[in-house]
Design a protein around this motif. Structure first.
Motif, PDB file in Angstrom:
ATOM      1  N   ALA A  96      60.767  11.757   6.161  1.00 14.07           N
ATOM      2  CA  ALA A  96      61.767  10.702   6.353  1.00 14.07           C
ATOM      3  C   ALA A  96      62.846  11.120   7.348  1.00 14.07           C
ATOM      4  CB  ALA A  96      62.395  10.342   5.003  1.00 14.07           C
ATOM      5  N   LEU A  99      61.429  11.235  10.945  1.00 17.29           N
ATOM      6  CA  LEU A  99      61.288   9.903  11.537  1.00 17.29           C
ATOM      7  C   LEU A  99      62.652   9.319  11.875  1.00 17.29           C
ATOM      8  CD1 LEU A  99      59.538   7.538  12.401  1.00 17.29           C
ATOM      9  CD2 LEU A  99      59.598   6.707  10.040  1.00 17.29           C
ATOM     10  N   ARG A 100      63.636   9.500  10.989  1.00 20.83           N
ATOM     11  CA  ARG A 100      64.995   9.016  11.279  1.00 20.83           C
ATOM     12  C   ARG A 100      65.504   9.553  12.607  1.00 20.83           C
ATOM     13  NH1 ARG A 100      69.568  12.125   8.215  1.00 20.83           N
ATOM     14  NH2 ARG A 100      68.640  13.664   9.633  1.00 20.83           N
ATOM     15  N   LEU A 103      63.824   7.835  15.491  1.00 21.82           N
ATOM     16  CA  LEU A 103      64.289   6.455  15.642  1.00 21.82           C
ATOM     17  C   LEU A 103      65.661   6.421  16.310  1.00 21.82           C
ATOM     18  CD1 LEU A 103      63.239   5.039  12.148  1.00 21.82           C
ATOM     19  CD2 LEU A 103      62.175   4.474  14.344  1.00 21.82           C
ATOM     20  N   VAL A 119      64.552  -1.763  11.783  1.00 24.27           N
ATOM     21  CA  VAL A 119      63.964  -0.999  10.675  1.00 24.27           C
ATOM     22  C   VAL A 119      64.779  -1.187   9.400  1.00 24.27           C
ATOM     23  CG1 VAL A 119      62.807   0.712  12.102  1.00 24.27           C
ATOM     24  CG2 VAL A 119      65.184   1.088  11.458  1.00 24.27           C
ATOM     25  N   ILE A 122      62.203   3.304   4.771  1.00 28.75           N
ATOM     26  CA  ILE A 122      61.098   4.246   4.879  1.00 28.75           C
ATOM     27  C   ILE A 122      60.691   4.606   3.448  1.00 28.75           C
ATOM     28  CG2 ILE A 122      62.755   6.134   5.185  1.00 28.75           C
ATOM     29  CD1 ILE A 122      59.105   6.139   6.417  1.00 28.75           C
ATOM     30  N   LEU A 137      56.802   2.588   7.127  1.00 24.91           N
ATOM     31  CA  LEU A 137      58.052   2.129   7.719  1.00 24.91           C
ATOM     32  C   LEU A 137      58.120   0.615   7.573  1.00 24.91           C
ATOM     33  CD1 LEU A 137      60.600   2.884   9.372  1.00 24.91           C
ATOM     34  CD2 LEU A 137      59.235   2.466  11.443  1.00 24.91           C
ATOM     35  N   ILE A 150      57.081   6.694  16.464  1.00 26.16           N
ATOM     36  CA  ILE A 150      55.984   6.871  15.508  1.00 26.16           C
ATOM     37  C   ILE A 150      54.947   7.834  16.068  1.00 26.16           C
ATOM     38  CG2 ILE A 150      54.047   5.700  14.388  1.00 26.16           C
ATOM     39  CD1 ILE A 150      55.878   3.268  14.042  1.00 26.16           C
ATOM     40  N   ILE A 165      52.857   0.483   8.824  1.00 22.75           N
ATOM     41  CA  ILE A 165      54.015  -0.367   9.104  1.00 22.75           C
ATOM     42  C   ILE A 165      53.908  -1.581   8.184  1.00 22.75           C
ATOM     43  CG2 ILE A 165      54.986  -2.009  10.755  1.00 22.75           C
ATOM     44  CD1 ILE A 165      54.577  -0.012  12.939  1.00 22.75           C
TER      45      ILE A 165
END
Length: 381
Positions: A96, A99-100, A103, A119, A122, A137, A150, A165
């Motif tokens: 998590a 990915l944050r 992003l 978004v 997650i 996500l 991603i 997704i």
């Protein structure tokens, strides 16, 4: 357990309270609500890292732009930025947070309660040992701006074993929408060792997040169904609000024939896969994809040796209680409650229908919160 977000984040409602004291507080609260003595809670095997479902919410930062990831502050929709979450799976947190960061670098906006961000959430599912993980996500739309972050995650050392997704474009209480797209890898994690049963768990389906405590809960349900049952033919068990088979499958392995009712279609698909995974012979487990209210008229006249109820937080509607305890009237029932207030309101109704409590056992599924899971075994007087 220590966390720098205690007192601000709403995820834990008993911050800084020693675990032994938490258990005593919950026992006293449950006894007070039910108006009867209750035994000590079955403790969680872990005080930290017990949540195999990792979930964070995204929101805008500042004046509606940017991105912040965290949990809601208690009693509000204000997002508290989270940099650590000790109750989550370690691997789930790593995925998590990784990915944050990607992003943020891609200048993706968080949606929160707004409609103009991209978004929303997650969600990461892991196994108890963190060996497997699938991530999803949740977005307001499948935008091409998501491709770079991603792809970067999937090419990194933090990659999950599967990635989805989910498109959820309407504000509301639900975390996910109806459309899910698999981007890469596996669709489930495989959780072994729950009372001799294995489960395939997808990101969107309900499954107990504290696997260690779930083992104790499942065994209590089996004991409640089988206790005092006559020897001979397999027991006929009706499992209402069955999810993906957490209670049904171990009951079948314990010798019962089970009809499982669940309205979530993804959970029923998972249940079908779990039947195959555990090599359950045909005819031992029947699945009904339906709301409990709609299914009950179809099963009320069938003879049942036991009924298991594991309703959502709001509890059972009055017509469900009436159908089960006044019309089906099984010799035994097991009620699994995740809401002590709802249980306190419904238990007198069940007892007035001619039942008595043969055993009551609370389980601590979520340390550091006031959440109490309670298993009540009942028999008809």
């Amino acid at each position: 357990m220590n966390c720098k977000h205690f007192g601000v984040c709403g995820g834990c409602s008993l911050p800084g309270v020693e675990y032994a004291e938490q258990l005593l507080l919950k026992q006293a609260r449950l006894a007070r609500l039910l108006g009867m003595p209750v035994p000590p809670l079955v403790p969680s095997p872990r005080e930290d890292r017990f949540r195999t479902k990792v979930a964070f919410v995204f929101g805008p930062e500042g004046q509606g732009r940017g991105l912040v990831m965290g949990h809601y502050a208690r009693g509000s929709k204000q997002i508290v930025r989270i940099d650590e979450c000790p109750v989550h799976s370690d691997r789930g947190n790593r995925i998590a947070f990784a990915l944050r960061d990607r992003l943020i670098r891609a200048r993706i906006y968080g949606a929160g309660a707004q409609r103009n961000g991209l978004v929303r959430h997650i969600i990461v599912r892991t196994t108890e040992d963190d060996r497997q993980a699938v991530a999803m996500l949740v977005v307001t739309k499948n935008d091409k701006a998501l491709r770079t972050p991603i792809r970067g995650l999937l090419a990194s050392a933090d990659r999950p074993d599967g990635f989805f997704i989910n498109i959820h474009d309407r504000p509301g209480p639900y975390m996910t929408g109806s459309e899910t797209i698999r981007i890469d890898g596996h669709s489930h994690v495989k959780q072994d060792g729950i009372v001799d049963t294995s489960f395939l768990v997808s990101p969107t389906a309900f499954f107990q997040t504290n696997v260690g405590a779930a083992r104790a809960l499942v065994q209590l349900v089996i004991d409640g169904v089988l206790s005092g049952a006559p020897a001979g033919a397999p027991l006929r068990v009706l499992d209402l609000y069955a999810g993906s088979g957490l209670l049904s499958l171990p009951l079948v392995k314990a010798g019962a024939r089970v009809t499982a009712v669940e309205e979530n279609r993804q959970a029923m698909k998972d249940a079908e896969a779990n039947i195959r995974l555990n090599r359950i012979p045909g005819g031992l487990m029947r699945l009904i994809t339906s709301s409990v209210e709609d299914a009950l008229p179809r099963v009320t006249r069938d003879p049942w040796d036991a009924v298991v109820l594991d309703p959502p937080r709001l509890g059972c509607p009055p017509d469900v209680l009436d159908a089960v305890f006044n019309h089906i009237a099984p010799p035994r029932a097991v009620y699994v409650s995740c809401n002590p207030e709802a249980l306190a309101a419904e238990l007198p109704v069940i007892l007035n229908a001619g039942y008595r409590v043969t055993k009551i056992q609370p389980v601590d599924m979520f340390p550091h919160t006031d959440h109490i899971e309670t298993v009540v075994a009942l028999s008809r007087r």
